[in-house]
Design an enzyme around this catalytic site. Structure first.
Site, PDB file in Angstrom:
ATOM      1  N   GLY A  20      44.734  65.753  14.120  1.00 38.98           N
ATOM      2  CA  GLY A  20      44.086  66.022  12.842  1.00 38.98           C
ATOM      3  C   GLY A  20      44.658  67.283  12.229  1.00 38.98           C
ATOM      4  O   GLY A  20      45.130  68.172  12.944  1.00 38.98           O
ATOM      5  N   GLN A  57      45.013  74.489   6.636  1.00 38.47           N
ATOM      6  CA  GLN A  57      45.909  74.962   7.697  1.00 38.47           C
ATOM      7  C   GLN A  57      47.354  75.106   7.247  1.00 38.47           C
ATOM      8  O   GLN A  57      48.146  75.764   7.918  1.00 38.47           O
ATOM      9  CB  GLN A  57      45.843  74.011   8.899  1.00 38.47           C
ATOM     10  CG  GLN A  57      44.504  74.056   9.634  1.00 38.47           C
ATOM     11  CD  GLN A  57      44.457  73.029  10.732  1.00 38.47           C
ATOM     12  OE1 GLN A  57      44.143  71.864  10.486  1.00 38.47           O
ATOM     13  NE2 GLN A  57      44.790  73.428  11.939  1.00 38.47           N
ATOM     14  N   CYS A 100      43.145  73.479  18.699  1.00 41.76           N
ATOM     15  CA  CYS A 100      43.402  73.507  17.260  1.00 41.76           C
ATOM     16  C   CYS A 100      44.852  73.901  17.030  1.00 41.76           C
ATOM     17  O   CYS A 100      45.355  74.816  17.679  1.00 41.76           O
ATOM     18  CB  CYS A 100      42.465  74.520  16.615  1.00 41.76           C
ATOM     19  SG  CYS A 100      42.727  74.720  14.855  1.00 41.76           S
ATOM     20  N   LEU A 101      45.511  73.225  16.082  1.00 42.17           N
ATOM     21  CA  LEU A 101      46.913  73.560  15.781  1.00 42.17           C
ATOM     22  C   LEU A 101      47.052  74.995  15.264  1.00 42.17           C
ATOM     23  O   LEU A 101      48.123  75.580  15.369  1.00 42.17           O
ATOM     24  CB  LEU A 101      47.484  72.582  14.755  1.00 42.17           C
ATOM     25  CG  LEU A 101      47.682  71.133  15.239  1.00 42.17           C
ATOM     26  CD1 LEU A 101      48.111  70.234  14.093  1.00 42.17           C
ATOM     27  CD2 LEU A 101      48.689  71.065  16.378  1.00 42.17           C
ATOM     28  N   HIS A 144      35.403  69.081  12.829  1.00 37.72           N
ATOM     29  CA  HIS A 144      36.341  70.200  13.043  1.00 37.72           C
ATOM     30  C   HIS A 144      37.167  70.440  11.758  1.00 37.72           C
ATOM     31  O   HIS A 144      37.344  71.583  11.325  1.00 37.72           O
ATOM     32  CB  HIS A 144      37.242  69.851  14.236  1.00 37.72           C
ATOM     33  CG  HIS A 144      38.312  70.854  14.557  1.00 37.72           C
ATOM     34  ND1 HIS A 144      38.348  71.546  15.753  1.00 37.72           N
ATOM     35  CD2 HIS A 144      39.407  71.277  13.858  1.00 37.72           C
ATOM     36  CE1 HIS A 144      39.399  72.349  15.751  1.00 37.72           C
ATOM     37  NE2 HIS A 144      40.065  72.194  14.625  1.00 37.72           N
ATOM     38  N   GLU A 145      37.641  69.349  11.139  1.00 41.25           N
ATOM     39  CA  GLU A 145      38.498  69.499   9.953  1.00 41.25           C
ATOM     40  C   GLU A 145      37.699  69.924   8.726  1.00 41.25           C
ATOM     41  O   GLU A 145      38.196  70.694   7.897  1.00 41.25           O
ATOM     42  CB  GLU A 145      39.248  68.194   9.649  1.00 41.25           C
ATOM     43  CG  GLU A 145      40.145  67.667  10.757  1.00 41.25           C
ATOM     44  CD  GLU A 145      41.176  68.648  11.293  1.00 41.25           C
ATOM     45  OE1 GLU A 145      41.415  69.695  10.668  1.00 41.25           O
ATOM     46  OE2 GLU A 145      41.725  68.368  12.372  1.00 41.25           O
ATOM     47  N   HIS A 191      37.450  73.526   8.756  1.00 41.61           N
ATOM     48  CA  HIS A 191      38.661  74.185   8.228  1.00 41.61           C
ATOM     49  C   HIS A 191      38.576  74.299   6.707  1.00 41.61           C
ATOM     50  O   HIS A 191      38.910  75.336   6.142  1.00 41.61           O
ATOM     51  CB  HIS A 191      39.917  73.373   8.568  1.00 41.61           C
ATOM     52  CG  HIS A 191      40.490  73.661   9.928  1.00 41.61           C
ATOM     53  ND1 HIS A 191      40.845  74.919  10.328  1.00 41.61           N
ATOM     54  CD2 HIS A 191      40.778  72.835  10.976  1.00 41.61           C
ATOM     55  CE1 HIS A 191      41.337  74.872  11.569  1.00 41.61           C
ATOM     56  NE2 HIS A 191      41.299  73.609  11.986  1.00 41.61           N
TER      57      HIS A 191
END
Ligand code: ZN
Length: 181
Positions: free
Chosen positions: A46, A51, A91-92, A133-134, A137
């Protein structure tokens, strides 16, 4: 297609609240393509536009266990939520760190697809976790914000250590499979 640069914690730009998307045009679909390419390249499941320093409400996901097709989720809204699930999230934007976070197990989400069509889906398990989670962000929130301040300060040290030792190769074959969202 272009690979986009992923911002990393504690970059203050990750704290920006994203704005709603109003025009569903060619520019938006080529941006979404770049988002997918960037997510696949980074081996994540994702990625939120925040991000990559683009502050509009767009998320891409590809979770082969739940939903075996790529999803582009625009202007998401959680309408219903129920239950509880705990998963060790990565997380990226926080590379190398995995921590347990509490999420709702089942959610009903309304969002727009790339052509502007509004849809509603019921999500559970990993898909529900990723969407929550997204959306965080897009609101300038990171999964590490859920941790206690003690854990967070330990995490900062861990991140510094990871940064100084990033040239070493680590064999991860024996580790349980973890996903970065
Ligand atoms: Zn993330």
């Amino acid at each position: 297609m272009t690979l986009l640069n992923i911002l990393e914690y504690p970059d203050p730009r990750l704290r920006t609240k994203a704005e709603s998307i109003e025009s569903f045009d060619d520019r938006l679909s080529s941006f979404a393509k770049n988002m997918f390419k960037t997510m696949y390249d980074a081996k994540g499941i994702g990625l939120a536009a925040t991000q990559v320093d683009y502050h509009k409400r767009l998320i891409v996901l590809y979770i082969s266990d739940n939903q075996d097709y790529p999803m582009c989720i625009i202007n998401p809204e959680i309408i219903k939520k129920a239950g509880k699930i705990i998963y060790e999230e990565g997380c990226l934007s926080v590379p190398g760190i995995f921590e347990k976070v509490d999420r709702f197990k089942n959610i009903l989400v309304r969002y727009c697809e790339l052509d502007g069509t509004t849809v509603e889906i019921e999500a559970e398990g990993l898909l529900a976790i990723c969407i929550q989670h997204e959306i965080d962000h897009l609101n300038g929130k990171l999964f590490v914000d859920y941790l206690s301040s003690l854990k967070r300060s330990r995490l900062k040290k861990q991140i510094d250590k990871l940064k100084t030792s990033s040239s070493e190769t680590v064999d991860t074959d024996d580790l349980p499979q973890k996903r970065v969202i």
